[in-house]
Design a protein around this motif. Structure first.
Motif, short mmCIF file in Angstrom:
data_model
loop_
_atom_site.label_atom_id
_atom_site.label_comp_id
_atom_site.label_asym_id
_atom_site.label_seq_id
_atom_site.Cartn_x
_atom_site.Cartn_y
_atom_site.Cartn_z
N VAL A 134 0.83 -1.22 0.00
CA VAL A 134 0.00 0.00 0.00
C VAL A 134 0.86 1.26 0.00
N SER A 135 0.18 2.41 -0.21
CA SER A 135 0.81 3.69 0.08
C SER A 135 0.04 4.34 1.23
N ILE A 136 0.61 5.40 1.78
CA ILE A 136 0.03 6.01 2.99
C ILE A 136 -1.46 6.35 2.78
N GLY A 137 -1.79 6.81 1.58
CA GLY A 137 -3.17 7.21 1.29
C GLY A 137 -4.17 6.06 1.38
N ASP A 138 -3.69 4.82 1.30
CA ASP A 138 -4.59 3.65 1.37
C ASP A 138 -4.93 3.26 2.81
N LEU A 139 -4.16 3.78 3.78
CA LEU A 139 -4.32 3.30 5.17
C LEU A 139 -5.69 3.67 5.71
N GLU A 140 -6.30 2.73 6.40
CA GLU A 140 -7.64 2.94 6.97
C GLU A 140 -7.53 3.17 8.47
N PRO A 141 -7.72 4.42 8.93
CA PRO A 141 -7.58 4.68 10.37
C PRO A 141 -8.71 4.06 11.17
N ARG A 142 -8.36 3.42 12.28
CA ARG A 142 -9.34 2.79 13.17
C ARG A 142 -9.13 3.34 14.58
N ALA A 143 -9.84 2.76 15.53
CA ALA A 143 -9.76 3.16 16.95
C ALA A 143 -10.07 4.67 17.07
N HIS A 144 -11.30 5.00 16.68
CA HIS A 144 -11.80 6.38 16.78
C HIS A 144 -10.81 7.35 16.13
N ASN A 145 -10.57 7.14 14.84
CA ASN A 145 -9.62 7.99 14.11
C ASN A 145 -8.26 8.05 14.79
N CYS A 146 -7.83 6.89 15.28
CA CYS A 146 -6.51 6.75 15.90
C CYS A 146 -6.35 7.61 17.16
N THR A 147 -7.43 7.74 17.93
CA THR A 147 -7.34 8.48 19.19
C THR A 147 -7.43 7.55 20.40
N LYS A 148 -7.53 6.25 20.17
CA LYS A 148 -7.63 5.30 21.29
C LYS A 148 -6.47 4.32 21.23
N VAL A 149 -5.94 4.02 22.40
CA VAL A 149 -4.88 3.00 22.48
C VAL A 149 -5.50 1.72 23.03
N TRP A 150 -5.55 0.70 22.17
CA TRP A 150 -6.14 -0.59 22.56
C TRP A 150 -5.15 -1.73 22.38
N VAL A 151 -3.87 -1.39 22.19
CA VAL A 151 -2.82 -2.41 22.21
C VAL A 151 -1.55 -1.75 22.74
N TRP A 152 -0.78 -2.49 23.54
CA TRP A 152 0.40 -1.94 24.19
C TRP A 152 1.60 -2.83 23.91
N HIS A 153 2.72 -2.18 23.62
CA HIS A 153 3.96 -2.92 23.36
C HIS A 153 4.64 -3.20 24.70
N THR A 154 4.00 -4.03 25.50
CA THR A 154 4.57 -4.36 26.81
C THR A 154 5.68 -5.40 26.63
N ARG A 155 6.54 -5.48 27.63
CA ARG A 155 7.61 -6.49 27.61
C ARG A 155 7.72 -7.11 28.98
N THR A 156 8.10 -8.36 28.97
CA THR A 156 8.15 -9.11 30.22
C THR A 156 9.57 -9.16 30.75
N GLU A 157 9.71 -8.92 32.03
CA GLU A 157 11.04 -9.02 32.65
C GLU A 157 11.50 -10.48 32.61
N LYS A 158 12.78 -10.64 32.32
CA LYS A 158 13.33 -11.99 32.29
C LYS A 158 13.33 -12.58 33.70
N PRO A 159 12.74 -13.76 33.90
CA PRO A 159 12.72 -14.30 35.25
C PRO A 159 14.11 -14.73 35.73
N LYS A 160 14.34 -14.54 37.01
CA LYS A 160 15.64 -14.97 37.57
C LYS A 160 15.46 -16.35 38.18
N LEU A 161 16.29 -17.30 37.74
CA LEU A 161 16.11 -18.68 38.20
C LEU A 161 17.39 -19.20 38.85
#
Ligand code: UDP
Ligand code: MN
Length: 310
Positions: free
Chosen positions: A264-291
């Protein structure tokens, strides 16, 4: 002394009586919370596996592609993700292990998940593989695995299979709402991702329903400065570009662009989540467990039971 005790008791009595009266007054009041049915009663939803849900042939299928690799907290990540996916109707999980063989641990987890799934594996070539001591940004992760899923889709799906493909890493946090947003994607739908790129969120900037730029600080010259979790691609678009793949040699941060640029090109992108004003996914990361204690017990011949899947 006796007087003080009496005062404390009096205050306690008055506070509890007021609390009790307030609670009694609330009984029978209408609730303004979500999740109520037409009669204002709270619905108790029972979470069932997809196999228990009636098939809904009318919904486009969401193909969730997840690369995963063996480490102590792998089952924890996959359990959390699989139980989020259980809440989504008409979903097919394509789980791709970064390994020479499909593991029993992951196979068992999938078999018990209640999801529709496909279990694949492909090993990242050793030169491209992160070492334990490497910072994780040094090499791209999960590339061969996502490409393997694209190959599988090409071989097993046809243009009459309506659907959308989402690349969901095993450690992120997903609201069920993000899956609702992506289901009816024409070409590529996009939305913000929380806690990524050194920002509270990164995401498309939208004006009059169109993407006109991106809120990003890191390498803003990237053609598509969008995290892997911030877009979904329609199955038909992918099938009409059967050779489209992620580039394992893409410069750091350019992996998403390496696929999207073929589609695609940028013009094809379809904005979602209330015109991209809502965060409904998070790039969380898990701490490495100490064993550490595990090694100590092992040396004493008292290590944890390896037959217990963790
Ligand atoms: N991954 C993989 N092999 C690896 C490292 C990671 O398959 O050697 C998977 C991992 O399970 C995840 C995705 O690739 O689903 C992205 O990896 P990670 O979450 O470590 O990357 P980051 O969050 O740093 O982008
Ligand atoms: Mn991650």
């Amino acid at each position: 002394m006796r007087l003080r005790l009496r005062n404390i008791f009096l205050v306690y009595f008055v506070v509890s009586s007021v609390g009790l009266m307030y609670a009694l007054l609330q009984i029978g009041q209408p609730c303004d919370c979500k999740g109520t049915n037409a009669h204002g009663r709270i619905q108790h939803s029972v979470v069932k596996g997809h196999r228990d849900l009636p098939e809904d042939d009318h919904l486009p299928v969401i193909y969730v592609v997840t690369p995963t690799y063996a480490r102590p907290h792998q089952r924890a990540e996959l359990t959390r993700l699989s139980q989020t996916l259980l809440l989504i109707p008409s979903l097919h999980w394509i789980l791709v292990e970064d390994s020479a063989e499909r593991s029993k641990s992951v196979a068992d987890l999938l078999a018990q998940s209640g999801l529709h799934y496909t279990h694949l594996n492909v090993q990242t070539p050793p030169v491209m593989k992160l070492k334990d001591s490497d910072p994780n940004w040094l090499k791209p992760r999960g590339v061969e695995q996502r490409n393997e899923a694209l190959r599988w889709l090409k071989l097993n799906k046809s243009p009459k299979d309506f659907g959308v493909v989402y690349f969901a890493d095993d450690d992120n946090t997903y609201s069920v709402r993000i899956f609702q947003e992506m289901r009816y994607t024409q070409k590529v739908s996009v939305w913000p991702v929380g806690l990524v790129g050194g920002l509270r969120y990164e995401g498309p900037r939208v004006e009059k329903g169109h993407v006109i730029g991106f809120h990003t600080a890191w390498k803003p010259h990237r053609p598509f400065p969008i995290d892997m979790a911030g877009f979904a691609v329609s199955l038909s678009l992918l099938l009409s570009h059967p050779e489209a793949r992620f580039d394992p040699n893409a410069e750091r941060g350019f992996l998403e662009s390496s696929l999207l640029g073929q589609l695609v090109s940028i013009g094809d992108l379809e904005p979602r989540a209330h015109n991209c004003t809502k965060v409904w996914v998070w790039h969380t990361r898990t701490e490495k467990p100490k064993l550490k204690q595990e090694e100590i017990l092992e040396k004493q011949g008292r290590g944890s039971d390896l037959n217990i899947q963790v």
